[in-house]
Structure formats: structure tokens, C-alpha cells
Design a protein around this motif. Structure first.
Motif, mmCIF file in Angstrom:
data_model
loop_
_atom_site.group_PDB
_atom_site.id
_atom_site.type_symbol
_atom_site.label_atom_id
_atom_site.label_comp_id
_atom_site.label_asym_id
_atom_site.label_seq_id
_atom_site.Cartn_x
_atom_site.Cartn_y
_atom_site.Cartn_z
ATOM 1 N N LEU A 1 0.825 -1.210 0.000
ATOM 2 C CA LEU A 1 0.000 0.000 0.000
ATOM 3 C C LEU A 1 0.860 1.262 0.000
ATOM 4 O O LEU A 1 0.356 2.358 0.205
ATOM 5 C CB LEU A 1 -0.907 0.017 1.239
ATOM 6 C CG LEU A 1 -1.853 -1.173 1.422
ATOM 7 C CD1 LEU A 1 -2.561 -1.066 2.763
ATOM 8 C CD2 LEU A 1 -2.845 -1.248 0.286
ATOM 9 N N VAL B 1 -5.970 -4.269 -4.541
ATOM 10 C CA VAL B 1 -6.765 -3.210 -3.927
ATOM 11 C C VAL B 1 -7.760 -2.658 -4.936
ATOM 12 O O VAL B 1 -7.399 -2.252 -6.044
ATOM 13 C CB VAL B 1 -5.859 -2.081 -3.408
ATOM 14 C CG1 VAL B 1 -6.709 -0.923 -2.866
ATOM 15 C CG2 VAL B 1 -4.927 -2.601 -2.325
ATOM 16 N N VAL C 1 -9.690 -0.880 3.420
ATOM 17 C CA VAL C 1 -9.227 -1.362 2.121
ATOM 18 C C VAL C 1 -10.216 -2.388 1.580
ATOM 19 O O VAL C 1 -10.429 -3.450 2.178
ATOM 20 C CB VAL C 1 -7.826 -1.995 2.231
ATOM 21 C CG1 VAL C 1 -7.365 -2.518 0.883
ATOM 22 C CG2 VAL C 1 -6.832 -0.976 2.785
#
Length: 342
Positions: free
Chosen positions: A171, A235, A226
Motif C-alpha cells: 500500500l 486493492v 481497504v
């Protein structure tokens, strides 16, 4: 004389307020559970020493069939299974072939997936008393980025809790692109930089990542919700959320039947007691549209020798809630069950 009498009265008033505040705090301290007939409600008994670092336990998952423990030193998760009231070592799951530390800080479970997250934190070297100022200044200047810490893992377990597949994603780019987190993404985690420490899974399968830092204006601390793609570990969407935890950051998260437990502690080395909250999962950002009862303070953890780093929901009744705490700095995390009033 008028001034003198006022100052004579004030100490008594102050003492009365302090005693009242102290009594309130004492009433809110979590109570350790101890029941010889229910081993879940006491420090666990392991059949052998942990193979992962036993003094740096940072994350815990407890299901009916297994325990998973993570450490912020090393690169593995250890699984235990219960037999005759004792947790028996079952399997060490390495998450990387590299010797680089993953700085694992959070674990979460939603069958068949066990999730783990690194801290995403940057480092600055510590100063040393046996060095001169010039050498210590050299230690301060570089900020170290370790990409091994910037990973989110998904471990698929079979019916016997053996790992079938381990997937990973990062991320880091999402953090750097977030308008709130971007300025903090280049700071060391211990200097109000980005530091992910809590992890939970929503009933819909969304991952909830709680941050120890940065601490924002208004004492707000961020979380990231998420949403993953349905057919792959990618994602789909990230939604930022915020909570106000009285100047604390998030040290752990755990799912409950109607929300989440939040373990909150100091963002740095401030001498703040650890607190436990119940969170509905809704955004706690101030605003006229904020939902009521988003966050509720439950209790304070009693002071101890370790640093509480992981929390696991155990049971809930109308008047109280039970949870487990593991601590960094204590052997095997010294898992201890607590109860506090709802």
C-alpha cells in the motif's frame, strides 16, 4: 485577607477534584480474568518455547481451533493448536525467503485467510552515549526505507490450517498519494511518521488498518478501510477514516459482533496509559453528519512491565466484554484475558 482565604480553600478543592478523578479512573481499569476451569481466561500454557522471537510479540489471532502469533522482529508467523487445554506448537509460517525484517504489527483472520501487515514505517538510527556529537549527528541524518516493512500479506489456510498460498501486496503508493498521509510518509515512524499497527477484517471482507501515527490536528489518528478485488489479492478501493483517541495512536484492532475493539497507546514514548475502546466502524471525523456512538471508551489497562501491542476479542455480554492482550517485552507476549464493563 480576602485573597488569603481564597488560596486556603483552593487546595482542598483541587484535592477533592483529584480524588474524584482518581476514583473514576480506578473504576474503569480492566480486570484480569483468572479461572482455573477455563484456561482461555488466563495466561496460556504453551507446550514449548516459541520459535519466533518470544520477547517481541506484536500481533495475535485466536480462533476456536488455532492461535496465530506475530513478532515485529523476523519474518515468520507461528501457529498453535489446542489439545487438552494446552496450546501446542503446530507450524512456523515464513512469509519471506529474505533475511530482512518484516516488522509485522497486525494479524487478522477471516476464513480461509490469515492477514498480516508490516508497519510501513521508516527508521532513523538511535543516538549512542559512547559517541561524540559529530558521530551522533551522522547517525541522525539518514532516514532508512526498508521496503520489506511495506507489505500486506494474505495466507490461505486449508482445513488443517496448513498454508496453501501466500500472497502479498503493498500500500506504499496509496499512502504516498493520500493527501493527508503524504507529508508524513517520508518521516520515521517514531517521529510522527506513518506507522501501521492494527489490522482487522470487516464482515464484508474489507481490511481495516489502524495507524499509530501520524497524530493529526484535533488529536485525530487515521485508519484505512481497504476494499479488495473479488477474484484477486489486489486493492479495489481505499477509504480513509479517523478517530480521536485522546492523543493516542492505534496499537491493535479486533473484530467484535457489533464493531471493533481498539487498543490505543502513546504515539511515541509519552507516559500515557493504554486504553481500550469500542468502535462502530463508522468514520469518527468531526462533522454534522457524524453518526452518534461511533466510539466509546471502555477501560484502561492496568500498568505493567510490557507494552500492549495486540488485542483479541473473546466474548461479550450485556454488561461486560472480554478480550485478550499480548505485550511486547514479555516472554511469549504473556497473553492475558481481561474484562471491562460495557
Amino acid at each position: 485577607m480576602r485573597h488569603s482565604s481564597r488560596f486556603l480553600i483552593l487546595p482542598g478543592l483541587v484535592m477533592s477534584l483529584l480524588l474524584s478523578h482518581s476514583t473514576t479512573l480506578l473504576a474503569d481499569v480492566a480486570k484480569p480474568l483468572s479461572d482455573s476451569k477455563n484456561p482461555t481466561h488466563q495466561a496460556w500454557s504453551f507446550d514449548k518455547h516459541l520459535k519466533i522471537d518470544p520477547l517481541n510479540i506484536s500481533g495475535v489471532v485466536v480462533s476456536g481451533d488455532f492461535i496465530a502469533l506475530a513478532t515485529d522482529e523476523g519474518s515468520s508467523i507461528e501457529l498453535y493448536r489446542k489439545r487438552n487445554g494446552v496450546w501446542h506448537a503446530y507450524k512456523v509460517v515464513p512469509l519471506s525467503d529474505s533475511v530482512d525484517e518484516l516488522d509485522l504489527e497486525g494479524l487478522a483472520w477471516q476464513a480461509p485467510y490469515l492477514y498480516a501487515t508490516g508497519s510501513y514505517g521508516l527508521k532513523r538510527k538511535k543516538l549512542k552515549d559512547d559517541l561524540n556529537q559529530k558521530d551522533n549527528l551522522k547517525r541522525l541524518q539518514p532516514i532508512e526505507l526498508e521496503t520489506s516493512r511495506q507489505q500486506l500479506f494474505r495466507i490461505e489456510l486449508d482445513n488443517d490450517f496448513n498454508p496453501k498460498e501466500i500472497q502479498t501486496l503493498s500500500l506504499a503508493d496509496i499512502v504516498k498519494d493520500d493527501p493527508i498521509l503524504k507529508p508524513f510518509s517520508g518521516l520515521p515512524s517514531k517521529e510522527n511518521g506513518v506507522d501501521i499497527e492494527g489490522l482487522a477484517v470487516s464482515p464484508q471482507g474489507e481490511l481495516i488498518l489502524g495507524l499509530r501515527g501520524p497524530l493529526l490536528r484535533g488529536n485525530l489518528v487515521p485508519l484505512l478501510r481497504v476494499t479488495l478485488a473479488k477474484k484477486s489479492f489486489k486493492v479495489k478501493e481505499v477509504t480513509p477514516l479517523y478517530l480521536e483517541l485522546q492523543g493516542r495512536g492505534i496499537r491493535g484492532l479486533s473484530e467484535t459482533p457489533n464493531g471493533y475493539l481498539v487498543l490505543a497507546g502513546a504515539t511515541g514514548d509519552q507516559p500515557l496509559p493504554y486504553q481500550v475502546y469500542h468502535w462502530s466502524g463508522e468514520n469518527g471525523l468531526p462533522g454534522t453528519d457524524r453518526k452518534a456512538n461511533t466510539l466509546r471508551h471502555l477501560c484502561e489497562l492496568p500498568e505493567g512491565a510490557g507494552k500492549p501491542e495486540g488485542i483479541q476479542f473473546l466474548a461479550q455480554a450485556a454488561q461486560h466484554i472480554e478480550f485478550l492482550i499480548v505485550q511486547d517485552g514479555l516472554k511469549d507476549g504473556q497473553p492475558t484475558a481481561f474484562s471491562c464493563a460495557m
